[in-house]
Structure formats: C-alpha cells, structure tokens
Design an enzyme around this catalytic site. Structure first.
Site, PDB file in Angstrom:
ATOM      1  N   CYS A   1       7.003  13.625   1.778  1.00  0.00           N
ATOM      2  CA  CYS A   1       8.016  13.909   2.797  1.00  0.00           C
ATOM      3  C   CYS A   1       8.611  15.280   2.493  1.00  0.00           C
ATOM      4  CB  CYS A   1       9.103  12.842   2.797  1.00  0.00           C
ATOM      5  SG  CYS A   1      10.420  13.154   4.007  1.00  0.00           S
TER       6      CYS A   1
ATOM      7  N   GLU B   1       0.815  -1.222   0.000  1.00  0.00           N
ATOM      8  CA  GLU B   1       0.000   0.000   0.000  1.00  0.00           C
ATOM      9  C   GLU B   1       0.852   1.278   0.000  1.00  0.00           C
ATOM     10  OE1 GLU B   1      -4.071  -1.638   2.165  1.00  0.00           O
ATOM     11  OE2 GLU B   1      -2.625  -0.514   3.361  1.00  0.00           O
TER      12      GLU B   1
ATOM     13  N   CYS C   1      11.378  16.662   4.099  1.00  0.00           N
ATOM     14  CA  CYS C   1      12.711  16.818   4.674  1.00  0.00           C
ATOM     15  C   CYS C   1      13.664  17.418   3.642  1.00  0.00           C
ATOM     16  CB  CYS C   1      13.225  15.470   5.173  1.00  0.00           C
ATOM     17  SG  CYS C   1      13.711  14.323   3.858  1.00  0.00           S
TER      18      CYS C   1
ATOM     19  N   HIS D   1      -9.399  -6.232  13.791  1.00  0.00           N
ATOM     20  CA  HIS D   1      -9.730  -6.335  12.367  1.00  0.00           C
ATOM     21  C   HIS D   1     -10.174  -7.758  12.082  1.00  0.00           C
ATOM     22  CE1 HIS D   1      -9.262  -6.322   8.002  1.00  0.00           C
ATOM     23  NE2 HIS D   1      -8.966  -5.036   8.017  1.00  0.00           N
TER      24      HIS D   1
ATOM     25  N   GLU E   1      -6.623  -7.404  -1.062  1.00  0.00           N
ATOM     26  CA  GLU E   1      -7.130  -7.342   0.308  1.00  0.00           C
ATOM     27  C   GLU E   1      -8.566  -6.850   0.298  1.00  0.00           C
ATOM     28  OE1 GLU E   1      -4.953  -5.004   3.104  1.00  0.00           O
ATOM     29  OE2 GLU E   1      -2.996  -5.680   2.414  1.00  0.00           O
TER      30      GLU E   1
END
Length: 670
Positions: free
Chosen positions: A167, A159, A169, A367, A316
């Site tokens: 990000c 995923e 940074c 879950h 999934e």
C-alpha cells in the site's frame, strides 16, 4: 520456543486421524441445506472444515453489534456430526460499514489508484482503524468459541498478500519511515545503504522519504527492496496481532493462516513460518503447465521445508477447475487423488479443499468444489468419497516424516531483488531456474527440501543454488563451510552478485562467490531472444552466458560459440572434502543431467532412471521404522514397480513387484 511448540507434537486438539474436508460457507445457503451438508460430509469422510472466513459483515452487521446465532448453530451442528472446526477470523473482508466510516484506509496502488471495497482483500495493513476493528471481532470470536469442543484450529485472515499486498498511501509512508528509523537509526546509514549519491537522491530529513510509488523512471532498487521487506513485516504484524489475542483467550488451540508458498511473492515465509503454530498452504494447479504435477510437488516440498519437516496442512486446493486463469481446465479422472496424495506424501497431515459446496452466486461460482453443481451423483463427488476412504485407511501415516536427499536454496529477499527493473535481461527468471533444477531431481525420484542460504545444510549431501542473486556474507560463509565439510554445491548463473542492500560486490559480477567457486565473472553476456549456444559434449545453453576467468577451478564444459566462445561454461573445484560447481548459462534438460550426474555420484545419491519419468515416488518414515512409499502414476500406461511390502489400503503383500495403473496411486508400507 513457547508452549505452543507442544501443539505441534500433539497436532490438532481432538484430531486422531488424517484430516479431510474444506472451506465450508453455510451462510451462502438456506438453513435447510445444512442438514444435507452434514449428511454428505459424513458420507465422504469429512472430519475438518474451515468456517467463518468471509463472514465479518454477518457477524458484526453494525459497528460493535454482533450476531453469532447462525454461527452457533453451524458449529454445534458440526460438533454433533463429529466434524472438527478450523474457525476463521473474517478480517480479510471488512464490512461495508467499515469502509463507509474509514474511506481513507483503502489501499493505494503503486500508480496511485485507490482500491474500491467491492471485492476481497485487506485494508491498508498499517491502518490503526483496521487494526482496532480486526482485534475487536477476533476478541469477540475468541471469547465465544475459544473453548468450544469442536474448535481444533484458528485460521487468521485468508491468503495474506492476495490479491494485493503493498500500500502506497500516506499512512503506509509514515509507517515505512518508522520501520526505516528502527532499521538504520540514522540518515547517514540509510543514505550509505541505499547509495543515494546516485541520481542526487540524498535524504536530509526522514520526512522526505515516502513509499516508492511510480516515478519518472525506475526507482532506487535498494529503496524498493526495503519496501518489500517492510510490506512483509507489516502484513506479519497484522497476523501476530490477531494471533496474540487468540493465544490469550483460547489457550491450547493452535493458530495458523494459509500461505501460498510459491504464488505470493510479497511475504518472506521463512519469517512467517516461525510465527504460526502449524504451517498451512494453499495450492492450485497452473492449467497452462503441461507438467503441473511437478509444480505441485515443488510447492509441497517448499511448504514442508517451511514447517521444519513437521506435519502441515494443505488448507486449499481444487477438486477440478479453478475460475481465474485464462483457460480453466477440469481435472481428469483420478487427478483429485493424484494431487491430494502427492501433498500427503510430502508431509501434509490434512487435505482440505476450497470449497465444500459450489457457490451459486458471486465471483467464484464457476470454481469447482467437493460437492459440485452436479450434486452428489457425479464423478467428482464419487472421487471425493474415494479419497476420503483412502485417507481414512492411512491414519498410520500421521506424524511420519519425509527424508530429503538434497536441498535447493530459496530466499524471498533475493527473489524480490532480482525481480526489480533494469536487470541485464528479462529472460533470466529465478523461479524458472529453480523449477528446472527441481524437475531434474523430481524425475530422478530424488526428494528435495528447500532451505535459506544461512540455514544448517549439513544434512544434505547435495545443495543446489540455481538462483542466488543476493547473498549476504553470512550466507557465503555458510556455503563455504558446507563445502569444506564435504558437501557438494551447484550454483546457477548470476549468483552472488549483490549484498543485502542490492549493492554489487567488488571483484567481478560474482564477487560474493568468487573465492568459493574459484572463478571470476568478468562480464555477463545475455543472449538474444531464442538464441542458443553450443557447449562441448553436444551440450546446449540459452538465455545467458558469462565471460569466466578461472582462478583455479577446472573446466567441465566450454562454450563453442556465442559471445563467450572459447571460455569455460561450467566449472568445478574441490575444497576440503567437498566440491563447488558453477553453471554460467541456462542448460537444457539433457545438459543439466550431464552436469548433475557426477555431483550426485560424488554425494552417493543414485538417480532412478529405469522407471518412467512421470512415475512419482516419494516416501514418509514413521517413528517405528516403517517406510510408506507413495507411487503416483501420472502417465498413460501402467507401470510395474519393483517393491516389497504391503498395500496400505488392502493389506495385501506384494511379491517383489506391484502394478501401478495408469493415472493411479498406490501406497505401500515396508
């Protein structure tokens, strides 16, 4: 196309039936449980499991030291039980020693927050240290298991983009500058594209540009849009780096990763789909959605479209409740089959769950799982067994195709742009617009593909563009050619507004589509919260209106009140042998039906309204001319379906009518 394309024709190596199973995490359990798992898997008809996805810390307990003994025993045990393996590279969860060695590669959020390594999620996707470590563990896995007879698929990471993607940074900023230099070549070109003359943001040195972190007020939207493109490309680079290792060391075994088609907005999946050997997707119901079966079907149709109508994998979904939503509702009896078989109907040749056995510890212990906390003597497991039997009877479906009658345009870049701050209203939600148009066709039993605005649309009599805020000149030319050749296009409000740089087109708010639609939007007129407007013919609009000037288009509906009273609300014009319809407001369900019906009639498409709206009908077509009709009854009463054919499970022929029980599913071959 590489030789990997051959894998798509042969599906997964060694797989001769529809695949059924889920994520298997034996490392969470003592080894004496593993034998019970194999016995229950065989009993349920499981033939494919995903393993190793979260096991980096166990496989490489110290840098460069590897322990594969337990994984050898797991894979050999599965192979002995006749169960194929989807082997994960565990790069979604770097080990704690990695974070201890490289604290500087922790992702930084837009507000400057540094993420701690106490959960799952990727490191800074631009980090060279992460790249090196990921390649090392992937190489070791490929060398050890790349030719193992049980392995039918490689599953890279997990995923991408969740739970974080961007990000901010310094490493990301440096990589972003390199990406920009490659795209624009010169600062003059970048300044022009970003419109940096506004608010005095002109750049005189590449080093002055950084990731668009939180600022005093809203940031330059073109800057933000390019950073979204960069983020998708950086994540894709993480995938292709591992994929290339696997292709070299494990030739002939397809490589994938699990998308989240509608629930991970940070990835341009049209690009990603070209880089995987088989498309795979994760989908979880939204418990708060009373018609969640429609959202499921939309997600599945989008995934099939990403796969180019080749078989795809539902990697999934859940057997019952998930654990991260505000209210996690358990699935009703029969819902496991309805959800799973809707994905099968829409092109999936593999139906997998997260996960096989419910965890006793950790963040997802509440879950649901195929084997729940209640064990094998439970309703959920009995329904899993029944589903396994149903899939076992449906092998004939393998490789069959779905034939869509209409297409809906979907473009991640347009969604990224429209989602940015300071738009005319927060209430005009592009995904909600798409869902509304999709649901109208779903209720009418009309199967839908999704397409990029620049894709070949010639196969579709009708194309809907509910939310196309950003359109390139290439896309506009494509849509114009589609209509001229006999296609019927329906465009929603606030479309064709900006180009690829988020710059407003000249000649009105819909400048890109002005000539095609033969209307000019002189001003956009958003409505107050909960405000409604009346249209001719008892029609209703909400959220948004526009001051339209016709340049030759005919008026279909007119505003009777509100800020655009007396002006056209819906227009239509002919071009070549096709038509282009423009809808300048958000229509209620009944009004949208009235607008779409004549378009469907022009296209020769018949809406099915004699059957209950909550009976889902969709077909797959085999190479031998067979049609497999899925009838999925989401209602509380049985439905008599007029159909001639044979029941795929029982082989019994219908006499021209079949009863679909309340909450039930039947598959017919005709």
């Amino acid at each position: 196309m590489t030789n990997q394309s051959l894998l798509r024709e042969g599906w997964l190596p060694g797989v001769q039936a529809l695949s059924f199973g889920g994520d298997y995490n034996p490392e969470q359990w003592p080894e004496e449980v593993w034998a019970e798992d194999l016995e229950l898997m065989r009993r349920a008809g499981v033939n494919l499991v995903s393993i190793g996805i979260f096991s980096w810390g166990l496989l490489e307990p110290r840098p460069g030291e590897f322990d594969f003994g337990w994984l050898d025993r797991v894979i050999d045990g599965l192979h002995g039980a006749g169960i194929r393996v989807d082997l994960g590279t565990p790069t979604v969860v770097p080990p704690q020693w990695f974070w201890q060695q490289n604290p500087h590669v922790r992702p930084v959020m837009r507000d400057g927050t540094v993420i701690t390594p106490n959960s799952r999620g990727i490191a800074c996707p631009s980090s060279p240290e992460y790249a090196a470590a990921a390649v090392r563990i992937t190489t070791e896995l490929a060398q050890r298991y790349g030719q193992h007879p049980a392995v039918s698929l490689w599953h890279v990471h997990n995923e991408y983009g969740a739970p974080i993607s961007e990000c901010y940074c310094e490493v990301s900023s440096a990589a972003f500058r390199q990406w920009l230099q490659h795209k624009y070549q010169s600062l003059d070109a970048l300044n022009e594209a970003w419109g940096t003359a506004f608010w005095g943001q002109t750049y005189g040195d590449w080093a002055q540009i950084s990731a668009p972190a939180i600022s005093a007020t809203t940031s330059n939207p073109a800057h933000r849009l390019d950073f979204a493109r960069f983020t998708s490309d950086e994540l894709l680079g993480c995938f292709t780096r591992e994929r290339d290792v696997l292709r070299e060391l494990s030739p002939g075994i397809p490589v994938t990763t699990n998308f989240m088609a509608t629930n991970c907005p940070s990835m341009d999946l049209w690009k990603w789909a070209r880089e995987v050997d088989v498309v795979a997707n994760d989908h979880y119901l939204t418990a708060a959605d009373p018609r969640s079966q429609v959202g499921l079907a939309l997600d599945a149709d989008l995934t099939r479209s990403l796969a180019g109508n080749r078989p795809w994998i539902l990697m999934e979904h859940s057997s019952s409740a998930v654990n991260w939503q505000p209210r996690n509702l358990a699935k009703a009896p029969g819902e496991i089959a309805r959800n799973s078989l809707s994905h099968l109907a829409r092109g999936a040749d593999a139906i997998l769950f997260f996960q096989w056995r419910a965890s006793r510890r950790g963040a997802e212990k509440f879950h649901s799982a195929m084997l729940p906390h209640a064990g094998a003597d439970s309703r959920v497991f009995r329904e899993i067994e029944q589903l396994g039997a149903t899939l076992g009877d449906a092998t004939a479906l393998m490789g069959s195709k779905v034939q869509a009658q209409a297409a809906i345009l979907w473009d991640w870049e347009s969604l990224w742009a429209q989602d940015l701050e300071w738009r005319p209203t927060v209430d005009l939600l592009p995904r909600a617009q798409v869902r509304e148009y999709y649901e109208r066709l779903w209720r009418d039993k009309i199967t839908v593909d999704f397409a990029h605005p620049t894709a070949d649309l010639s196969a579709y009599p009708v194309v809907l563009a509910p939310a196309s805020y950003l359109l390139t000149p290439e896309a506009v030319a494509n849509l114009t050619a589609y209509v001229e050749a006999g296609g019927h296009l329906v465009v929603g409000p606030f479309s064709g507004v900006v180009d690829a740089d988020d710059a407003v087109y000249p000649n009105g708010w819909n400048g890109a589509l002005r000539d095609l639609l033969q209307v000019s939007v002189e001003e956009v007129l958003p409505l107050a919260a909960e405000q409604k407007v009346a249209l001719t013919g008892d029609a209703k609009g909400s959220v948004w209106t526009e001051d339209l000037l016709s340049l030759g288009a005919d008026t279909v509906l007119e505003y009777l009140d509100g800020p655009a009273a007396g002006k056209a609300a819906v227009t239509r014009r002919s071009l070549g042998s096709g038509t282009a319809t423009y809808v300048s407001t958000v229509l209620d369900h009944q009004t949208l039906t009235g607008v779409l019906d004549p378009v469907l009639a022009l296209a020769g498409i018949t809406a099915e309204r004699d059957l209950p709206w909550d009976l889902e009908l969709v077909s797959r077509h085999g190479n031998d001319g067979s049609e497999y009709v899925f009838a999925i009854n989401h209602g509380a009463a049985p439905v008599d379906l007029p159909i001639a054919g044979s029941d795929l499970q029982t082989g019994e022929s219908t006499d021209g009518s079949a009863k679909i029980p309340a909450g039930g599913v039947r598959i017919f071959r005709r």
